[in-house]
Design an enzyme around this catalytic site. Structure first.
Site, PDB file in Angstrom:
ATOM      1  CB  CYS A   1      -0.982  -0.151   1.078  1.00  0.00           C
ATOM      2  SG  CYS A   1      -0.130  -0.278   2.859  1.00  0.00           S
TER       3      CYS A   1
ATOM      4  CG  HIS B   1      -3.625  -0.120   5.401  1.00  0.00           C
ATOM      5  ND1 HIS B   1      -3.230  -0.484   4.148  1.00  0.00           N
ATOM      6  CD2 HIS B   1      -4.858   0.513   4.957  1.00  0.00           C
ATOM      7  CE1 HIS B   1      -4.137  -0.429   3.174  1.00  0.00           C
ATOM      8  NE2 HIS B   1      -5.060   0.148   3.742  1.00  0.00           N
TER       9      HIS B   1
END
EC number: 3.4.19.12
Length: 854
Positions: free
Chosen positions: A328, A813
């Site tokens: 990500c 994340h």
């Protein structure tokens, strides 16, 4: 028919290859697009190069290479009929033809069945031969087809690029004795305990000694002090400090004389305060969380806007990027870059030209892969809203999920991370570091063409002042990002933070559960103020005093970029080596005016520091002697290798008689110099000439003229004569250092704007006062030898930010928010939705674009 097929393929037989070990078969994705066997047109695999092409691009490869034979792969996917028998129905395969591919859709394989179809296609007539066709095809063709069909796809199982010997477990690993000497290794600031070298450092796992390695052991330099320590102590195992990750570390056994495995490395490192197991812990959802701290659920919910019904958006510019498993950080950076017009114009606007001139292997071409991803994000082909029939079916099943499948960045990630110790792994990485890595790759691959990263480049003016003499020096450097400190002491909720800390300590002492954490709230102005504060210069050498002194440095903008990147320094290292994130919120403004931070250059009344380099410090055993002592044994050892005798004497002398290995390093670095084989001449051996108080022994005054032959060498490389002379003066006439100086001090041509300024004084510094007018624009072709900057007003508007969730850069994340068409959009991997409450205060990297001067 068999004879007909055999005769048909005879002219093409020399171009059909059987994949060998190490050949990568690209049968899951097109080199130029995101077409796959599941796409409507399927995928064509070249039977010579094993590259894959969608229907739109296979003709180009045929025209460029003349390769006529391709294998066409098509996967037909359909959902299992309602009311099918319970349990997983085996996937249908077409005889022995099946594709060992990852499913490109986000669905449960048990709910779908698929059928694979393969055939040979001969261009340009598109003659098709269904497969398998063992009886009718020549044996070589059958073998080649079978090998392609059964080969793993290029990104499912990467073959190693080179053969490596399997590393064995050390015989000392299990029985290693570690001394209880209280040694604790800090997470940074290491240096060799004997020579203060800061590279190629090894931690002895017995006593915790940090010492430098041996030259050429792993491709980097060293003085061999780690090996000497082993010979003195017989402590056998050492670990290379900069290789320690949660997955292991590089361990060397001096006794076994080879790299080894240490199954107990975590335990051995924790003895010295390095807790590698706490660095990272994988969770079930594919992200990471710190195992040593309570996860901040609220942060995850706020940043991802989890509690809201976000409306999915589709079309050009609203295409998601699939998460390949902790990728990500890459997806968020690329989403922001391709929202910038310069990147769109460079890679998508020039798409056909890039594709037409791409090399024979486009998977290894940076421009091609950037263009491919840019087109995938901006074309809208991979972000189409679901059909009305599909929506009705989803509602009937009560599983309404209006999501797109997005594009997969596998090919680009493989290319840009190749050879990088961090980005080539499957671990989570720092988005800011990856952004700088991508900018560097864009720079390197834009030679002779438009460089979209020019929009980020700006000049920083650094003013250094000697605290004793009050004299100053101005220099300029190129940068792409400003890093803002986050001063906790400036938090607006300081009392609440102090109360929380007191409760936390009390709970810890009484073995109770800790209180709910309190997030520090810091004004953006406080961060900006901390950024502009003077900072101490370590080991500052004052040319006015000709000695080390106290010095302070301040930084200002010598130019303002078109797009400003701002990183908030949220991450730090704990004493246990675990990267930690400061829990804070920054009140980031939508509009920013930095004009007050523009550099002013030398001011009236300021006196510059003399332009002298620090004296060259000679080894103790040779300093001050008119005929230096040289290790003749080392000289003869080098001369026996075939190097000139005088070069060997210089090598041994300039490396301080530290052995033939260090001298060999010097020879390799200097053998191209014109005076390489000339006799050794030291300042004390030559006529020193008249000395003045401004020209101390050992310090090189820049007024003296460098050797003409050295000037000629630099000018022959295309550098201007004046710039070459300046470089040689600044580096004591050392050619190698002069080249480095030229590249880090690009020449600035005088412009009318500079010469007309009345409020500044002339300055010999190459960068000074080059960008003093806020409305001027420096184009890349203004000065071919200087840095390309696009200067303008320092007024900006926020248009994107990347946020991080988790306890450290090695876990958690990333998502990004981008403002498009006047509305904020959240990009969370392949999910793209309109944002309801963009969490600007929890961002990590912010992106501003310059406001027009009107």
């Amino acid at each position: 028919m068999a004879a007909d097929l055999g005769e048909l393929l005879v002219p093409y037989m020399p171009t059909i290859r059987v994949p060998r070990t190490g050949d990568r078969v690209f049968k899951s994705e097109c080199a130029f697009s995101f077409d796959s066997p599941e796409s409507e047109g399927g995928l064509y695999v070249c039977m010579n190069t094993f590259l894959g092409f969608g229907r739109e691009h296979v003709e180009r490869h045929y025209r460029k290479t003349g390769q006529s034979v391709y294998m066409h792969l098509k996967r037909h996917v359909k959902e299992k009929a309602t009311g099918a028998a319970g349990g997983a129905i085996p996937r249908r395969r077409n005889g022995k033809v099946f594709l060992d591919l990852e499913l490109n859709r986000d669905f449960n394989g048990e709910d779908y069945e698929y059928e694979d179809e393969a055939k040979l296609v001969i261009f340009p007539d598109h003659f098709e031969i269904p497969l398998p066709n063992i009886e009718e095809l020549p044996a070589l063709v059958t073998i080649a087809c079978d090998a392609v069909l059964n080969a793993p796809s290029a990104y499912k199982k990467q073959e190693p690029e080179s053969w490596e010997e399997e590393i064995q477990v050390s015989r000392h690993a299990r029985s290693l004795r570690q001394l209880d000497n209280g040694v604790r290794i800090p997470p940074s600031g290491w240096k060799c305990q004997k020579c203060e070298l800061r590279e190629n450092l090894w931690l002895n796992l017995t006593d915790g000694a940090v010492l430098c390695g041996k030259w050429f052991f792993d491709g980097s330099g060293g003085n061999g002090h780690a090996l000497e320590h082993y010979r003195e102590t017989n402590h056998p195992l050492a670990v290379k400090l900069d290789t320690i990750t949660p997955d292991g570390a590089d361990v060397y056994s001096f006794e076994e004389e080879e790299a080894v495995l240490d199954p107990h490395i975590s335990e051995h490192l924790s003895h010295f305060g390095i807790d590698m197991l706490q660095m990272q812990k994988r969770t079930e959802n594919g992200h990471h969380t710190d195992n040593n701290s309570r996860p901040r659920v609220s942060e995850w919910e706020v940043i991802q806007e989890s509690g809201m019904k976000l409306k999915a958006v589709f079309g050009s510019g609203y295409t998601g990027i699939k998460n390949l498993g902790n990728s990500c950080y890459l997806g968020t950076v690329l989403q922001v870059l391709f929202s910038i017009p310069d990147f769109q114009r460079m890679y998508v606007g020039n798409l056909q030209r890039i594709y037409d001139y791409s090399p024979l292997d486009p998977t290894q071409d940076f421009a091609t892969q950037m263009a491919k991803l840019g087109h995938g994000l901006l074309s809208g082909q991979y972000a189409k809203p679901p059909m009305k029939s599909e929506l009705i079916e989803q509602v009937m099943k009560e599983e309404y999920k209006q999501q797109q499948k997005g594009v997969s960045p596998r090919m680009l990630k493989s290319l840009v991370s190749r050879g990088h110790p961090e980005f080539s792994s499957n671990r989570q990485q720092d988005a800011h570091e990856f952004l700088l890595h991508i900018i560097n790759l864009v720079e390197r691959n834009s030679a002779g063409s438009e460089n979209p990263s020019d929009v980020f480049r700006f000049l920083v003016e650094e003013r250094v002042q000697c605290c004793q003499t009050r004299r100053v020096r101005y220099t300029q450097r190129v940068d792409y990002c400003i890093q803002l400190p986050a001063p906790i002491e400036a938090a607006t909720n300081r009392e609440e933070l102090l109360a929380y800390e007191a409760k936390r300590k009390e709970a810890e002492e009484n073995m109770r559960a800790p209180p709910e954490p309190v997030r520090a709230r810091i004004p953006f102005t406080a961060c900006l103020q901390a950024f502009t504060e003077p900072e101490n210069v370590p080991d500052f050498w004052s040319s006015a005093l000709q000695a080390k002194s106290a010095g302070v440095k301040t930084s200002r903008f010598a130019s303002f970029p078109e797009y400003l990147i701002v990183q908030v320094k949220k991450f730090t290292f704990g004493v246990d080596w675990v990267p930690k994130k400061l829990d804070l919120a920054i009140e980031v403004p939508d509009f920013l005016d930095l004009n007050r931070l523009r550099a002013t250059g030398l001011q009236a009344g300021e006196e510059e520091l003399p332009d002298l380099m620090p004296p060259i410090v000679l080894p103790e055993d040779t300093r001050g002697t008119t005929s230096p002592e040289i290790d003749e044994a080392a000289v003869m050892q080098l001369a026996e290798m075939g190097f000139p005798l005088e070069a060997c004497r210089k090598a041994v002398y300039y490396t301080g008689n530290m052995g033939p290995e260090m001298a060999f390093n010097w020879i390799i670095a200097h053998m191209e110099e014109p005076d390489f084989a000339e006799p050794l001449l030291l300042p004390s051996m030559m006529d020193p000439g008249p000395s003045t108080s401004d020209s101390p022994v050992g310090a090189a005054p820049l007024g003296s003229s460098p050797p003409e032959e050295s000037i000629a060498i630099l000018t022959s490389m295309g550098f201007p004569r004046n710039h070459s002379i300046q470089a040689l003066k600044a580096t004591n006439n050392n050619l190698e250092r002069a080249l480095d100086w030229i590249f880090t001090h690009p020449e600035e041509e005088e412009s009318d704007a500079v010469s007309d300024m009345a409020d500044t004084e002339p300055n010999d510094n190459a960068f000074s006062n080059a960008n003093s007018h806020s409305d001027s624009t420096l184009s890349p072709d203004r000065d071919t030898t200087g840095p390309r900057v696009k200067d303008g007003p320092g007024r900006y508007e926020l248009f994107a930010f990347i946020s991080h969730m988790g306890a450290s850069t090695m876990s958690g994340h990333y998502v990004c928010h981008i403002k498009k068409e006047g509305r904020w959009v959240i990009y969370n991997d392949h999910k793209v939705c309109l944002s309801e409450r963009p969490p600007k205060d929890l961002g990590y990297v912010y992106f501003y674009h310059r406001l027009s001067s009107s």
